[in-house]
Motif scaffolding. Structure first.
Motif, PDB file in Angstrom:
ATOM      1  N   ASP A 145       0.894  -1.203  -0.052  1.00 43.08           N
ATOM      2  CA  ASP A 145       0.265  -0.191  -0.159  1.00 43.08           C
ATOM      3  C   ASP A 145       0.650   1.383  -0.157  1.00 43.08           C
ATOM      4  OD1 ASP A 145      -2.024  -1.904   0.267  1.00 43.08           O
ATOM      5  OD2 ASP A 145      -2.810  -1.101   2.234  1.00 43.08           O
ATOM      6  N   PHE A 168      -1.959   6.955   1.588  1.00 40.78           N
ATOM      7  CA  PHE A 168      -1.370   6.806   2.869  1.00 40.78           C
ATOM      8  C   PHE A 168       0.132   7.849   3.059  1.00 40.78           C
ATOM      9  CE2 PHE A 168      -3.459   2.815   1.951  1.00 40.78           C
ATOM     10  CZ  PHE A 168      -4.135   2.805   2.973  1.00 40.78           C
ATOM     11  N   LEU A 211      -5.630   9.370   4.135  1.00 39.99           N
ATOM     12  CA  LEU A 211      -5.278   8.563   5.205  1.00 39.99           C
ATOM     13  C   LEU A 211      -4.005   8.672   5.541  1.00 39.99           C
ATOM     14  CD1 LEU A 211      -6.133   7.107   7.812  1.00 39.99           C
ATOM     15  CD2 LEU A 211      -6.782   5.133   6.302  1.00 39.99           C
ATOM     16  N   ASP A 270      -4.567  -0.890  -1.635  1.00 34.96           N
ATOM     17  CA  ASP A 270      -5.926  -0.735  -1.053  1.00 34.96           C
ATOM     18  C   ASP A 270      -6.860  -0.223  -1.876  1.00 34.96           C
ATOM     19  OD1 ASP A 270      -6.988  -1.548   1.690  1.00 34.96           O
ATOM     20  OD2 ASP A 270      -7.059   0.845   2.189  1.00 34.96           O
ATOM     21  N   HIS A 283     -10.650   0.330  -2.488  1.00 30.59           N
ATOM     22  CA  HIS A 283     -12.048   0.169  -2.069  1.00 30.59           C
ATOM     23  C   HIS A 283     -12.958   0.971  -3.044  1.00 30.59           C
ATOM     24  CE1 HIS A 283     -10.308  -0.971   1.866  1.00 30.59           C
ATOM     25  NE2 HIS A 283      -9.979   0.210   1.921  1.00 30.59           N
ATOM     26  N   TRP A 327     -12.420   4.271   8.950  1.00 25.81           N
ATOM     27  CA  TRP A 327     -11.631   5.279   8.604  1.00 25.81           C
ATOM     28  C   TRP A 327     -12.203   6.313   7.854  1.00 25.81           C
ATOM     29  CZ3 TRP A 327      -7.268   3.665  10.583  1.00 25.81           C
ATOM     30  CH2 TRP A 327      -6.939   2.509  11.024  1.00 25.81           C
ATOM     31  N   HIS A 347     -10.928   6.419   1.821  1.00 27.38           N
ATOM     32  CA  HIS A 347      -9.497   6.370   1.322  1.00 27.38           C
ATOM     33  C   HIS A 347      -9.550   5.522   0.304  1.00 27.38           C
ATOM     34  CE1 HIS A 347      -9.735   3.143   4.307  1.00 27.38           C
ATOM     35  NE2 HIS A 347      -8.752   2.523   3.489  1.00 27.38           N
ATOM     36  N   TYR A 355      -7.096  -5.824   5.598  1.00 24.78           N
ATOM     37  CA  TYR A 355      -5.693  -5.224   5.861  1.00 24.78           C
ATOM     38  C   TYR A 355      -4.543  -6.163   5.318  1.00 24.78           C
ATOM     39  CZ  TYR A 355      -8.014  -2.351   9.604  1.00 24.78           C
ATOM     40  OH  TYR A 355      -8.837  -1.587  10.180  1.00 24.78           O
ATOM     41  N   LEU A 367       3.058   0.248   4.244  1.00 23.44           N
ATOM     42  CA  LEU A 367       2.297   1.101   5.169  1.00 23.44           C
ATOM     43  C   LEU A 367       1.252   0.432   5.310  1.00 23.44           C
ATOM     44  CD1 LEU A 367       2.718   4.563   3.119  1.00 23.44           C
ATOM     45  CD2 LEU A 367       3.739   3.925   5.292  1.00 23.44           C
ATOM     46  N   ALA A 368       0.468   0.372   6.281  1.00 26.95           N
ATOM     47  CA  ALA A 368       0.996   0.773   7.593  1.00 26.95           C
ATOM     48  C   ALA A 368       1.409  -0.242   8.244  1.00 26.95           C
ATOM     49  CB  ALA A 368      -0.060   1.642   8.435  1.00 26.95           C
ATOM     50  N   PHE A 419      -1.101  -1.825  10.599  1.00 26.53           N
ATOM     51  CA  PHE A 419      -2.500  -2.631   9.984  1.00 26.53           C
ATOM     52  C   PHE A 419      -1.956  -3.374   8.889  1.00 26.53           C
ATOM     53  CE2 PHE A 419      -3.838   0.912  12.668  1.00 26.53           C
ATOM     54  CZ  PHE A 419      -4.974   0.342  13.221  1.00 26.53           C
ATOM     55  N   CYS A 420      -2.131  -2.948   7.820  1.00 28.50           N
ATOM     56  CA  CYS A 420      -1.495  -3.707   6.412  1.00 28.50           C
ATOM     57  C   CYS A 420      -0.433  -4.551   6.537  1.00 28.50           C
ATOM     58  CB  CYS A 420      -1.930  -2.731   5.232  1.00 28.50           C
ATOM     59  SG  CYS A 420      -3.572  -2.288   5.062  1.00 28.50           S
ATOM     60  N   ILE A 439       0.559   3.959  11.663  1.00 25.04           N
ATOM     61  CA  ILE A 439      -0.469   4.790  12.069  1.00 25.04           C
ATOM     62  C   ILE A 439      -0.465   5.058  13.741  1.00 25.04           C
ATOM     63  CG2 ILE A 439      -3.003   5.378  12.110  1.00 25.04           C
ATOM     64  CD1 ILE A 439      -3.153   3.537   9.617  1.00 25.04           C
TER      65      ILE A 439
HETATM   66  C1  VGL Z   1      -4.627   0.478   5.784  1.00 31.20           C
HETATM   67  C2  VGL Z   1      -6.303   1.451   7.148  1.00 31.20           C
HETATM   68  C3  VGL Z   1      -7.326   1.341   6.167  1.00 31.20           C
HETATM   69  C4  VGL Z   1      -3.166   0.112   5.571  1.00 31.20           C
HETATM   70  C5  VGL Z   1      -5.574   0.410   4.881  1.00 31.20           C
HETATM   71  O1  VGL Z   1      -2.895  -0.090   4.557  1.00 31.20           O
HETATM   72  O2  VGL Z   1      -2.418  -0.051   6.611  1.00 31.20           O
HETATM   73  N1  VGL Z   1      -5.072   1.025   7.128  1.00 31.20           N
HETATM   74  N2  VGL Z   1      -6.735   0.857   5.157  1.00 31.20           N
END
Ligand code: VGL
Ligand code: ZN
Length: 244
Positions: free
Chosen positions: A47, A52, A58, A85, A87, A117, A120, A154, A185-186, A189-190, A215
């Motif tokens: 990501d 990001f 985000l 990512d 969506h 979130w 994003h 994620y 990133l991040a 999370f991912c 994050i």
């Molecule tokens: C992510 C929050 C929402 C990430 C993706 O890439 O870490 N974090 N979507």
């Protein structure tokens, strides 16, 4: 000088032996062996998208700092996979999908807790595009995730319902990969979910810490590192990788 007695010959031998042990130990101390990515190693770049990075929807603090580090290690890898990512508008992870809810709150969805979130990485927007400074022309696959409206993802391996695979595990197995190096990133999370699933799928898994940024929502960064350590994910630095 004329003749060496037994004792001094022994001293000479043992001196030589201890010297070579000391020299070897010195080398190990000064310069631990580096990890050399081989044909069964894959770099996963998670990501590294405009959303990001500073100016994105985000933005991860100092997210842009991962780019030069990733660009520096990537040439050492024959195999590179990127993730995005991705969506649809109105995604289940967007706070805007629930009247009265705000970003960074959590909500209970059919599959469990979901952090909400800001909107994003909406499919096809420039926010969702890969950072233009990422320079990895040999990358062989881009995995898009989080594209189902009702399920977040994620992890690059398995969606948040924990039963819908993305196909990446099958791809890497079929390509006979054994070692996975995760960056991007991040971190909390991912990156962490991807690393944990890679480990669960049986890959030797490394996270290159300085090639990631977090994050850190309510202690999520420390919690992610703790969980990864417990599961056998190895935490390394980009300087641990043998380049060139
Ligand atoms: C992510 C929050 C929402 C990430 C993706 O890439 O870490 N974090 N979507
Ligand atoms: Zn997302």
């Amino acid at each position: 000088m004329m003749h060496m007695n037994r004792r001094s010959a022994l001293q000479l031998l043992s001196g030589a032996a201890s010297f070579s042990i000391a020299a070897r130990a010195g080398r190990l101390w000064a310069q631990p062996r580096k990890l050399k990515p081989d044909a069964a190693s894959v770099l996963i770049v998670v990501d590294v998208q405009n959303c990001f990075i500073a100016g994105g929807t985000l933005a991860v603090p100092r997210g842009e700092d991962v780019v030069p580090v990733i660009n520096r290690v990537a040439p050492a890898f024959q195999n590179v996979v990127l993730t995005q990512d991705w969506h649809p508008a109105g995604h289940a992870s967007f706070a805007s999908s629930y009247p009265g809810r705000k970003p960074f709150e959590t909500i209970k969805l059919a599959y469990g807790e979901q952090v909400l979130w800001p909107d994003h990485c909406v499919q096809g927007t420039s926010d969702a595009a890969l950072d233009k400074d990422l320079n990895i022309p040999q990358a062989e696959l881009i995995v898009r995730k989080g594209f189902r409206r009702q399920i977040d993802s994620y992890s690059a391996f398995q969606e948040a319902d924990r039963k819908t695979p993305t196909g990446l595990g099958g791809y890497l197995r079929e390509r006979r990969m054994r070692r996975v190096f995760v960056t991007g990133l991040a971190t909390d999370f991912c990156v962490a979910w991807t690393a944990l699933d890679a480990r669960r799928a049986g890959f030797d898994t490394y996270v290159i810490e300085d090639a990631c940024r977090g994050i850190d929502l309510n202690g999520s960064l420390a919690a992610a590192w703790k969980k990864m350590a417990e599961r056998g994910v190895r935490r390394i630095q980009s300087t641990d990788i043998e380049l060139g």
